[in-house]
Write a protein that holds these residues in place. Structure first.
Motif, mmCIF file in Angstrom:
data_model
loop_
_atom_site.group_PDB
_atom_site.id
_atom_site.type_symbol
_atom_site.label_atom_id
_atom_site.label_comp_id
_atom_site.label_asym_id
_atom_site.label_seq_id
_atom_site.Cartn_x
_atom_site.Cartn_y
_atom_site.Cartn_z
ATOM 1 N N SER A 1 -38.347 -38.800 -4.045
ATOM 2 C CA SER A 1 -38.976 -38.783 -5.357
ATOM 3 C C SER A 1 -39.758 -37.480 -5.457
ATOM 4 O O SER A 1 -40.143 -36.899 -4.441
ATOM 5 N N ILE A 2 -39.984 -37.010 -6.664
ATOM 6 C CA ILE A 2 -40.733 -35.772 -6.852
ATOM 7 C C ILE A 2 -42.142 -35.922 -6.287
ATOM 8 O O ILE A 2 -42.690 -35.009 -5.665
ATOM 9 N N ASP A 3 -42.738 -37.087 -6.464
ATOM 10 C CA ASP A 3 -44.087 -37.324 -5.950
ATOM 11 C C ASP A 3 -44.113 -37.207 -4.432
ATOM 12 O O ASP A 3 -44.992 -36.545 -3.871
ATOM 13 N N ARG A 4 -43.154 -37.832 -3.778
ATOM 14 C CA ARG A 4 -43.126 -37.794 -2.309
ATOM 15 C C ARG A 4 -42.829 -36.375 -1.831
ATOM 16 O O ARG A 4 -43.405 -35.911 -0.848
ATOM 17 N N LEU A 5 -41.945 -35.703 -2.531
ATOM 18 C CA LEU A 5 -41.567 -34.349 -2.147
ATOM 19 C C LEU A 5 -42.769 -33.406 -2.202
ATOM 20 O O LEU A 5 -42.943 -32.540 -1.345
ATOM 21 N N SER A 6 -43.629 -33.599 -3.207
ATOM 22 C CA SER A 6 -44.792 -32.727 -3.381
ATOM 23 C C SER A 6 -45.809 -32.884 -2.260
ATOM 24 O O SER A 6 -46.682 -32.029 -2.080
ATOM 25 N N GLN A 7 -45.699 -33.951 -1.483
ATOM 26 C CA GLN A 7 -46.635 -34.190 -0.382
ATOM 27 C C GLN A 7 -46.140 -33.622 0.945
ATOM 28 O O GLN A 7 -46.843 -33.698 1.957
ATOM 29 N N LEU A 8 -44.937 -33.072 0.951
ATOM 30 C CA LEU A 8 -44.347 -32.569 2.192
ATOM 31 C C LEU A 8 -44.384 -31.038 2.213
ATOM 32 O O LEU A 8 -44.251 -30.399 1.170
ATOM 33 N N PRO A 9 -44.529 -30.433 3.403
ATOM 34 C CA PRO A 9 -44.771 -28.981 3.496
ATOM 35 C C PRO A 9 -43.514 -28.119 3.505
ATOM 36 O O PRO A 9 -43.322 -27.277 4.385
ATOM 37 N N PHE A 10 -42.651 -28.302 2.505
ATOM 38 C CA PHE A 10 -41.418 -27.517 2.454
ATOM 39 C C PHE A 10 -41.599 -26.246 1.637
ATOM 40 O O PHE A 10 -42.295 -26.231 0.628
ATOM 41 N N ASP A 11 -40.944 -25.179 2.098
ATOM 42 C CA ASP A 11 -40.980 -23.905 1.388
ATOM 43 C C ASP A 11 -39.809 -23.742 0.436
ATOM 44 O O ASP A 11 -39.889 -22.974 -0.525
ATOM 45 N N ALA A 12 -38.695 -24.420 0.713
ATOM 46 C CA ALA A 12 -37.505 -24.268 -0.125
ATOM 47 C C ALA A 12 -36.632 -25.502 -0.019
ATOM 48 O O ALA A 12 -36.686 -26.240 0.973
ATOM 49 N N LEU A 13 -35.843 -25.717 -1.062
ATOM 50 C CA LEU A 13 -34.869 -26.805 -1.091
ATOM 51 C C LEU A 13 -33.472 -26.204 -1.143
ATOM 52 O O LEU A 13 -33.222 -25.284 -1.912
ATOM 53 N N LYS A 14 -32.573 -26.730 -0.334
ATOM 54 C CA LYS A 14 -31.173 -26.312 -0.377
ATOM 55 C C LYS A 14 -30.374 -27.448 -1.005
ATOM 56 O O LYS A 14 -30.307 -28.547 -0.448
ATOM 57 N N LEU A 15 -29.797 -27.171 -2.145
ATOM 58 C CA LEU A 15 -29.096 -28.213 -2.886
ATOM 59 C C LEU A 15 -27.867 -28.705 -2.126
ATOM 60 O O LEU A 15 -27.114 -27.912 -1.549
ATOM 61 N N ASP A 16 -27.651 -30.006 -2.159
ATOM 62 C CA ASP A 16 -26.465 -30.596 -1.548
ATOM 63 C C ASP A 16 -25.209 -30.057 -2.227
ATOM 64 O O ASP A 16 -25.196 -29.792 -3.435
ATOM 65 N N GLN A 17 -24.133 -29.899 -1.446
ATOM 66 C CA GLN A 17 -22.918 -29.310 -1.993
ATOM 67 C C GLN A 17 -22.331 -30.120 -3.146
ATOM 68 O O GLN A 17 -21.682 -29.570 -4.039
ATOM 69 N N GLY A 18 -22.564 -31.431 -3.148
ATOM 70 C CA GLY A 18 -22.078 -32.253 -4.264
ATOM 71 C C GLY A 18 -22.726 -31.856 -5.581
ATOM 72 O O GLY A 18 -22.070 -31.842 -6.634
ATOM 73 N N VAL A 19 -24.022 -31.532 -5.536
ATOM 74 C CA VAL A 19 -24.735 -31.062 -6.727
ATOM 75 C C VAL A 19 -24.198 -29.704 -7.163
ATOM 76 O O VAL A 19 -23.960 -29.465 -8.350
ATOM 77 N N VAL A 20 -23.995 -28.816 -6.201
ATOM 78 C CA VAL A 20 -23.532 -27.463 -6.514
ATOM 79 C C VAL A 20 -22.140 -27.498 -7.144
ATOM 80 O O VAL A 20 -21.867 -26.782 -8.121
ATOM 81 N N ARG A 21 -21.257 -28.364 -6.624
ATOM 82 C CA ARG A 21 -19.892 -28.438 -7.164
ATOM 83 C C ARG A 21 -19.898 -28.834 -8.642
ATOM 84 O O ARG A 21 -19.038 -28.422 -9.398
ATOM 85 N N ARG A 22 -20.847 -29.666 -9.037
ATOM 86 C CA ARG A 22 -20.873 -30.156 -10.419
ATOM 87 C C ARG A 22 -21.609 -29.226 -11.387
ATOM 88 O O ARG A 22 -21.631 -29.462 -12.588
ATOM 89 N N MET A 23 -22.225 -28.170 -10.867
ATOM 90 C CA MET A 23 -23.036 -27.308 -11.734
ATOM 91 C C MET A 23 -22.238 -26.675 -12.866
ATOM 92 O O MET A 23 -22.755 -26.483 -13.959
ATOM 93 N N GLY A 24 -20.982 -26.329 -12.573
ATOM 94 C CA GLY A 24 -20.184 -25.644 -13.586
ATOM 95 C C GLY A 24 -19.694 -26.536 -14.714
ATOM 96 O O GLY A 24 -19.286 -26.050 -15.761
ATOM 97 N N THR A 25 -19.777 -27.852 -14.503
ATOM 98 C CA THR A 25 -19.219 -28.763 -15.521
ATOM 99 C C THR A 25 -20.219 -29.785 -16.032
ATOM 100 O O THR A 25 -19.963 -30.469 -17.012
ATOM 101 N N SER A 26 -21.379 -29.936 -15.368
ATOM 102 C CA SER A 26 -22.345 -30.958 -15.755
ATOM 103 C C SER A 26 -23.719 -30.333 -15.944
ATOM 104 O O SER A 26 -24.217 -29.632 -15.066
#
Length: 201
Positions: A176-201
């Protein structure tokens, strides 16, 4: 691989340097330059060909070899980083920004829970063998969200050392966005399933 995977075979492979790292470049699309690379492990068996990490990493975890394997691969990444930086100093004409050039290594929850990774990185930083900009740590979204209580302290420890932390395979439905905001990450790498759909969705 035709023959069954066994602890003994994996241990031999580790001792015989059959586990090799391949580096997948990270490219800044807006500037068209390489800014780093991700280290990907493969088991190169002379008689059986290349073994996928999906096959041998679960074995490493079950058989208690994961920590030793992680440390071995981390040392390989560090060696590669030092060679790379030395080469860049000699050839400043390369289209690579040295201050951004970091190699990243994937880690498992057990590596973080046991402080296997952070203890070794702390030693490397204290000995001036690497600087924080040389190295990044990646862990998958599913691994983090399924083990938050076990890995949180070590993620924060790495962050305090100046090591950038990346969440891999983001978008698989665990955060969840709330949970994510509590974790010390510098960057997110999108899952390949999301990337594949970028051109059509």
């Amino acid at each position: 691989m035709n023959k069954p995977l066994t602890r003994e075979a994996l241990e031999r492979a580790m001792n015989n340097d059959e586990l090799l790292l391949y580096y997948q470049p990270k490219v800044c699309l807006s500037r068209g330059i390489i800014i780093g690379a991700e280290a990907l492990v493969r088991w190169s068996d002379g008689s059986q060909g290349v073994v996928s990490p999906d096959e041998f990493l679960p074995l490493a975890e079950r058989s208690g070899l994961l920590h030793d394997l992680t440390l071995k691969l981390l040392d390989q990444v560090v060696d590669a980083s030092r060679v790379l930086r030395a080469g860049l100093r000699e050839d400043s004409g390369k289209s690579v920004e040295t201050q951004e050039l970091a190699l990243s290594i994937n880690v498992a929850p057990n590596d973080l829970a046991s402080r296997t990774i952070s203890n070794r990185i702390s030693e490397l930083l204290s000995g001036n063998i690497i600087c924080p900009d040389d190295l990044q740590v990646e862990i998958t979204e599913s691994a983090v969200m399924g083990n938050v209580d076990r890995v949180y302290d070590d993620l924060c420890r790495l962050k305090e050392m100046g090591i950038k932390i990346l969440m891999d395979d983001f978008g698989t439905g665990y955060s969840s966005i709330d949970r994510l905001s509590q974790l010390p990450f510098d960057a997110l790498k999108l899952d390949q399933g999301v990337v594949r759909r970028m051109g059509t969705s």
